[in-house]
Design a protein around this motif. Structure first.
Motif, PDB file in Angstrom:
ATOM      1  N   LEU A  64       0.836  -1.208   0.000  1.00  0.00           N
ATOM      2  CA  LEU A  64       0.000   0.000   0.000  1.00  0.00           C
ATOM      3  C   LEU A  64       0.871   1.259   0.000  1.00  0.00           C
ATOM      4  O   LEU A  64       0.620   2.211  -0.734  1.00  0.00           O
ATOM      5  CB  LEU A  64      -0.920   0.003   1.225  1.00  0.00           C
ATOM      6  CG  LEU A  64      -1.940  -1.122   1.323  1.00  0.00           C
ATOM      7  CD1 LEU A  64      -2.750  -0.966   2.606  1.00  0.00           C
ATOM      8  CD2 LEU A  64      -2.855  -1.120   0.126  1.00  0.00           C
ATOM      9  N   ASP A  65       1.907   1.247   0.846  1.00  0.00           N
ATOM     10  CA  ASP A  65       2.825   2.392   0.888  1.00  0.00           C
ATOM     11  C   ASP A  65       3.556   2.539  -0.444  1.00  0.00           C
ATOM     12  O   ASP A  65       3.755   3.647  -0.943  1.00  0.00           O
ATOM     13  CB  ASP A  65       3.840   2.221   2.016  1.00  0.00           C
ATOM     14  CG  ASP A  65       3.188   2.261   3.392  1.00  0.00           C
ATOM     15  OD1 ASP A  65       2.104   2.876   3.497  1.00  0.00           O
ATOM     16  OD2 ASP A  65       3.747   1.676   4.335  1.00  0.00           O
ATOM     17  N   LEU A  66       3.959   1.412  -1.014  1.00  0.00           N
ATOM     18  CA  LEU A  66       4.646   1.438  -2.300  1.00  0.00           C
ATOM     19  C   LEU A  66       3.738   2.019  -3.383  1.00  0.00           C
ATOM     20  O   LEU A  66       4.171   2.834  -4.204  1.00  0.00           O
ATOM     21  CB  LEU A  66       5.095   0.024  -2.679  1.00  0.00           C
ATOM     22  CG  LEU A  66       5.773  -0.119  -4.040  1.00  0.00           C
ATOM     23  CD1 LEU A  66       7.065   0.696  -4.090  1.00  0.00           C
ATOM     24  CD2 LEU A  66       6.058  -1.597  -4.350  1.00  0.00           C
ATOM     25  N   LEU A  67       2.473   1.612  -3.349  1.00  0.00           N
ATOM     26  CA  LEU A  67       1.508   2.122  -4.329  1.00  0.00           C
ATOM     27  C   LEU A  67       1.407   3.638  -4.242  1.00  0.00           C
ATOM     28  O   LEU A  67       1.456   4.340  -5.261  1.00  0.00           O
ATOM     29  CB  LEU A  67       0.142   1.475  -4.091  1.00  0.00           C
ATOM     30  CG  LEU A  67      -1.010   1.982  -4.951  1.00  0.00           C
ATOM     31  CD1 LEU A  67      -0.830   1.563  -6.399  1.00  0.00           C
ATOM     32  CD2 LEU A  67      -2.340   1.489  -4.414  1.00  0.00           C
ATOM     33  N   ASP A  68       1.268   4.157  -3.030  1.00  0.00           N
ATOM     34  CA  ASP A  68       1.142   5.613  -2.843  1.00  0.00           C
ATOM     35  C   ASP A  68       2.368   6.350  -3.379  1.00  0.00           C
ATOM     36  O   ASP A  68       2.253   7.362  -4.081  1.00  0.00           O
ATOM     37  CB  ASP A  68       0.955   5.938  -1.358  1.00  0.00           C
ATOM     38  CG  ASP A  68      -0.412   5.503  -0.850  1.00  0.00           C
ATOM     39  OD1 ASP A  68      -1.322   5.341  -1.685  1.00  0.00           O
ATOM     40  OD2 ASP A  68      -0.552   5.325   0.371  1.00  0.00           O
ATOM     41  N   LYS A  69       3.549   5.845  -3.067  1.00  0.00           N
ATOM     42  CA  LYS A  69       4.779   6.539  -3.454  1.00  0.00           C
ATOM     43  C   LYS A  69       5.019   6.454  -4.963  1.00  0.00           C
ATOM     44  O   LYS A  69       5.457   7.421  -5.590  1.00  0.00           O
ATOM     45  CB  LYS A  69       5.965   5.959  -2.684  1.00  0.00           C
ATOM     46  CG  LYS A  69       5.907   6.260  -1.191  1.00  0.00           C
ATOM     47  CD  LYS A  69       7.005   5.540  -0.412  1.00  0.00           C
ATOM     48  CE  LYS A  69       6.887   5.826   1.080  1.00  0.00           C
ATOM     49  NZ  LYS A  69       7.877   5.062   1.881  1.00  0.00           N
ATOM     50  N   VAL A  70       4.725   5.293  -5.542  1.00  0.00           N
ATOM     51  CA  VAL A  70       4.918   5.129  -6.986  1.00  0.00           C
ATOM     52  C   VAL A  70       3.933   5.995  -7.750  1.00  0.00           C
ATOM     53  O   VAL A  70       4.289   6.660  -8.737  1.00  0.00           O
ATOM     54  CB  VAL A  70       4.782   3.640  -7.380  1.00  0.00           C
ATOM     55  CG1 VAL A  70       4.673   3.492  -8.894  1.00  0.00           C
ATOM     56  CG2 VAL A  70       5.962   2.843  -6.866  1.00  0.00           C
ATOM     57  N   LYS A  71       2.681   6.014  -7.304  1.00  0.00           N
ATOM     58  CA  LYS A  71       1.655   6.790  -8.009  1.00  0.00           C
ATOM     59  C   LYS A  71       1.927   8.289  -7.912  1.00  0.00           C
ATOM     60  O   LYS A  71       1.559   9.053  -8.807  1.00  0.00           O
ATOM     61  CB  LYS A  71       0.270   6.468  -7.446  1.00  0.00           C
ATOM     62  CG  LYS A  71      -0.357   5.209  -8.027  1.00  0.00           C
ATOM     63  CD  LYS A  71      -0.646   5.404  -9.496  1.00  0.00           C
ATOM     64  CE  LYS A  71      -1.280   4.194 -10.122  1.00  0.00           C
ATOM     65  NZ  LYS A  71      -1.597   4.418 -11.549  1.00  0.00           N
ATOM     66  N   ALA A  72       2.543   8.716  -6.821  1.00  0.00           N
ATOM     67  CA  ALA A  72       2.863  10.136  -6.684  1.00  0.00           C
ATOM     68  C   ALA A  72       3.877  10.574  -7.735  1.00  0.00           C
ATOM     69  O   ALA A  72       3.839  11.707  -8.219  1.00  0.00           O
ATOM     70  CB  ALA A  72       3.398  10.410  -5.282  1.00  0.00           C
ATOM     71  N   ARG A  73       4.794   9.670  -8.094  1.00  0.00           N
ATOM     72  CA  ARG A  73       5.836  10.010  -9.076  1.00  0.00           C
ATOM     73  C   ARG A  73       5.455   9.611 -10.494  1.00  0.00           C
ATOM     74  O   ARG A  73       5.830  10.277 -11.454  1.00  0.00           O
ATOM     75  CB  ARG A  73       7.148   9.311  -8.688  1.00  0.00           C
ATOM     76  CG  ARG A  73       7.757   9.845  -7.413  1.00  0.00           C
ATOM     77  CD  ARG A  73       9.021   9.100  -7.066  1.00  0.00           C
ATOM     78  NE  ARG A  73      10.029   9.190  -8.128  1.00  0.00           N
ATOM     79  CZ  ARG A  73      11.172   8.509  -8.107  1.00  0.00           C
ATOM     80  NH1 ARG A  73      11.451   7.702  -7.093  1.00  0.00           N
ATOM     81  NH2 ARG A  73      12.049   8.651  -9.089  1.00  0.00           N
ATOM     82  N   PHE A  74       4.711   8.499 -10.636  1.00  0.00           N
ATOM     83  CA  PHE A  74       4.340   7.986 -11.962  1.00  0.00           C
ATOM     84  C   PHE A  74       2.836   7.712 -11.995  1.00  0.00           C
ATOM     85  O   PHE A  74       2.404   6.557 -11.903  1.00  0.00           O
ATOM     86  CB  PHE A  74       5.113   6.702 -12.275  1.00  0.00           C
ATOM     87  CG  PHE A  74       6.602   6.827 -12.119  1.00  0.00           C
ATOM     88  CD1 PHE A  74       7.371   7.402 -13.119  1.00  0.00           C
ATOM     89  CD2 PHE A  74       7.230   6.380 -10.962  1.00  0.00           C
ATOM     90  CE1 PHE A  74       8.754   7.517 -12.969  1.00  0.00           C
ATOM     91  CE2 PHE A  74       8.603   6.492 -10.810  1.00  0.00           C
ATOM     92  CZ  PHE A  74       9.366   7.076 -11.809  1.00  0.00           C
ATOM     93  N   PRO A  75       2.020   8.762 -12.098  1.00  0.00           N
ATOM     94  CA  PRO A  75       0.570   8.567 -12.007  1.00  0.00           C
ATOM     95  C   PRO A  75      -0.011   7.684 -13.107  1.00  0.00           C
ATOM     96  O   PRO A  75      -1.067   7.069 -12.919  1.00  0.00           O
ATOM     97  CB  PRO A  75       0.021   9.996 -12.102  1.00  0.00           C
ATOM     98  CG  PRO A  75       1.124  10.815 -12.680  1.00  0.00           C
ATOM     99  CD  PRO A  75       2.388  10.175 -12.237  1.00  0.00           C
ATOM    100  N   ALA A  76       0.653   7.591 -14.269  1.00  0.00           N
ATOM    101  CA  ALA A  76       0.117   6.793 -15.376  1.00  0.00           C
ATOM    102  C   ALA A  76       0.579   5.339 -15.340  1.00  0.00           C
ATOM    103  O   ALA A  76       0.135   4.530 -16.151  1.00  0.00           O
ATOM    104  CB  ALA A  76       0.511   7.418 -16.717  1.00  0.00           C
ATOM    105  N   LEU A  77       1.472   4.981 -14.410  1.00  0.00           N
ATOM    106  CA  LEU A  77       1.999   3.618 -14.359  1.00  0.00           C
ATOM    107  C   LEU A  77       0.931   2.655 -13.831  1.00  0.00           C
ATOM    108  O   LEU A  77       0.435   2.822 -12.715  1.00  0.00           O
ATOM    109  CB  LEU A  77       3.228   3.569 -13.451  1.00  0.00           C
ATOM    110  CG  LEU A  77       3.819   2.173 -13.202  1.00  0.00           C
ATOM    111  CD1 LEU A  77       4.397   1.606 -14.494  1.00  0.00           C
ATOM    112  CD2 LEU A  77       4.886   2.217 -12.107  1.00  0.00           C
ATOM    113  N   PRO A  78       0.575   1.617 -14.591  1.00  0.00           N
ATOM    114  CA  PRO A  78      -0.393   0.632 -14.079  1.00  0.00           C
ATOM    115  C   PRO A  78       0.242  -0.205 -12.958  1.00  0.00           C
ATOM    116  O   PRO A  78       1.330  -0.750 -13.125  1.00  0.00           O
ATOM    117  CB  PRO A  78      -0.702  -0.236 -15.305  1.00  0.00           C
ATOM    118  CG  PRO A  78      -0.252   0.551 -16.495  1.00  0.00           C
ATOM    119  CD  PRO A  78       0.911   1.367 -16.005  1.00  0.00           C
TER     120      PRO A  78
END
Length: 503
Positions: A64-78
């Motif tokens: 969940l934490d990884l999802l938040d951090k990745v989406k903050a930097r790469f919002p289009a990444l599935p």
């Protein structure tokens, strides 16, 4: 292609996914914890994943934490989240704003690979969309009718008002919608497009509004609909005139108060979306016939923007032709072709029933098929051979012919023209270099000289496109009848029309 990143502390899960994806020619890179993923991303953004597949519970940081951090930097990444059934309910509420999809454990390997492939396709669509936004001009046109469209987009640039775009199929309605979004206060939000005519009625409601887990057979997880995906941005509803009547009522409710319910859901979902609708139909007539709600029509028809057909802006044909020839050359990795004034005259006299999309396809065709760098009238595809306002006999005299028994037929005869009825039609082998099989061979040879690795898919797509277009022309657009003549199913032709952009 960038690799699929797999994040799981369970070695057996990593091993199974790696082997399954490699069998499908999908490269992978594996991690045992979220901390290593973030370190790898920090070292080189460009070397990131095509898709991220992560477990929820791992040492060194949760999924969940990884999802938040990745989406903050790469919002289009599935991002696909692997979760045990016991985690699913909590995961759904936590992931609503981020995850592409959920993969419940234990999972079926083929279904997992299929899900990851869908995520890859979504990622590639985003990349193509970004390239198109940055590299290509939004719209081209010097004709007065197009200048009116550009002025309207400018006037609406600081507005969130609902817009209705009308125009024939292929005239560029989605381009106008994208321009309205790009120059609006919502430009930093998502632009989500859906063709309501291309999705079966029983699936359209779920596509628009999403569904809850267990809402229907096969709904194993909650899924966000297009309205949620477009939150804070723009939702483009193409071919709105084909929306089923009962869904029109639900759409009216969302437009009125911004609330809706997912399929199978009991809690209202709030969304902040600007809606841009488009249609090639006469909606006033549809309202009179009872096929479209009058109150929804007035709700959508706040500002109407009419897009002219290409035949109404013939002065733009030379500019658009040269632009599409450059574009096709870049896509194929070949030298751009030039077009003669005589060929431009023939294009200018053609009616273009498929509008700008048809011109784009023609430019792609001649980029591959024209033997010389200078395109002459004889190099144009068959449907352009006899233009509106050109005498048929003159055109026949100028065009190469195929031997047909005792008759002769110009190669450039348009698809809509009847064949001579004087003799049974029998193509002779002596047609030689003018046969369509020979043209296919030339086409394939040219593509095989490039660095492309999708020649089979490209030629199959173009073959299917021509075949289905001919069947639809023969049946005056009746899809079921066209499918019967082709010997394929109704769902198949609907899916192909959507995939090939033939709506």
């Amino acid at each position: 292609m960038k690799p699929i990143w797999i994040v799981d502390d369970d070695q057996s899960i990593r091993f199974v996914l790696e082997k399954a994806l490699l069998r499908d020619d999908l490269p992978t890179r594996s991690f045992t914890n979220a901390r290593d993923v973030l370190t790898a991303l920090a070292q080189d953004d460009d070397a990131g994943p095509q898709v991220l597949v992560s477990d929820i519970r791992m040492p060194g940081g949760s999924g969940l934490d990884l999802l938040d951090k990745v989406k903050a930097r790469f919002p289009a990444l599935p991002v696909i989240i692997m979760t045990a059934f016991s985690d699913l309910d909590s995961a759904v509420s936590a992931f609503q704003g981020g995850a592409f999809e959920y993969l419940p454990k234990p999972f079926d390997i083929p279904k997992a690979v299929e899900l990851i492939r869908r995520a890859v396709e979504e990622s590639q669509r985003e990349e193509v969309s970004e390239e198109r936004d940055t590299d290509a001009p939004e719209m081209l046109g010097q004709a007065p009718a197009m200048q009116d469209v550009f002025r309207a987009i400018g006037r609406l640039s600081q507005s969130n008002v609902t817009v209705m775009i009308t125009g024939e199929s292929g005239s560029g309605k989605e381009l106008v919608a994208r321009a309205l979004h790009k120059h609006s206060p919502r430009a930093n939000g998502p632009f989500v497009a859906i063709n309501t005519a291309a999705i079966p009625k029983d699936l359209l409601e779920s596509e628009l509004f999403g569904h809850e887990r267990g809402a229907f057979t096969g709904a194993q997880t909650m899924r966000r609909g297009r309205f949620e995906q477009a939150d804070g941005g723009t939702l483009f509803l193409d071919e709105i005139g084909d929306m089923p009547f009962d869904l029109q009522t639900r759409l009216l409710r969302v437009l009125s108060d911004g609330h809706f319910y997912r399929v199978g859901g009991h809690g209202a979902v709030k969304t902040n979306v600007r809606v841009i609708a488009a249609t090639h139909q006469n909606l006033e007539q549809r309202v009179k016939e009872g096929g479209f709600r009058e109150d929804l029509f007035h709700r959508l028809n706040v500002i109407r923007l009419r897009l002219p057909a290409l035949r109404e802006r013939r002065e733009d044909i030379p500019m658009l032709t040269r632009h599409f020839l450059q574009q096709s050359a870049r896509q194929l990795g070949v030298e751009p072709k030039r077009i003669s004034e005589a060929a431009l005259v023939w294009l200018g006299n053609f009616g273009f029933p498929g509008n700008v999309r048809q011109l784009e396809n023609i430019c792609h065709w001649v980029t591959v098929m024209a033997p010389a760098q200078m395109i002459e009238p004889k190099d144009l595809p068959p449907e352009v051979g006899v233009s509106e306002g050109v005498d048929l006999n003159d055109a026949v005299g100028a065009a190469p012919t195929l031997a047909l028994g005792e008759a002769e037929l110009p190669v450039n005869l348009p698809l809509s023209s009847p064949l001579p009825a004087t003799q049974p039609v029998r193509l002779l082998a002596e047609a030689g270099e003018h046969s369509w099989e020979h043209g296919l061979e030339l086409d394939a040879s040219l593509l095989l000289k490039t660095d492309r690795t999708d020649v089979w898919d490209e030629l199959t797509r173009r073959f299917e496109s021509r075949l289905i277009s001919a069947a639809l022309a023969a049946t005056r657009g009746r899809r079921i009848e066209a499918a019967q003549k082709l010997g394929i199913g109704r769902n198949t032709i609907t899916r192909k029309i959507q995939e090939l952009g033939l709506e």
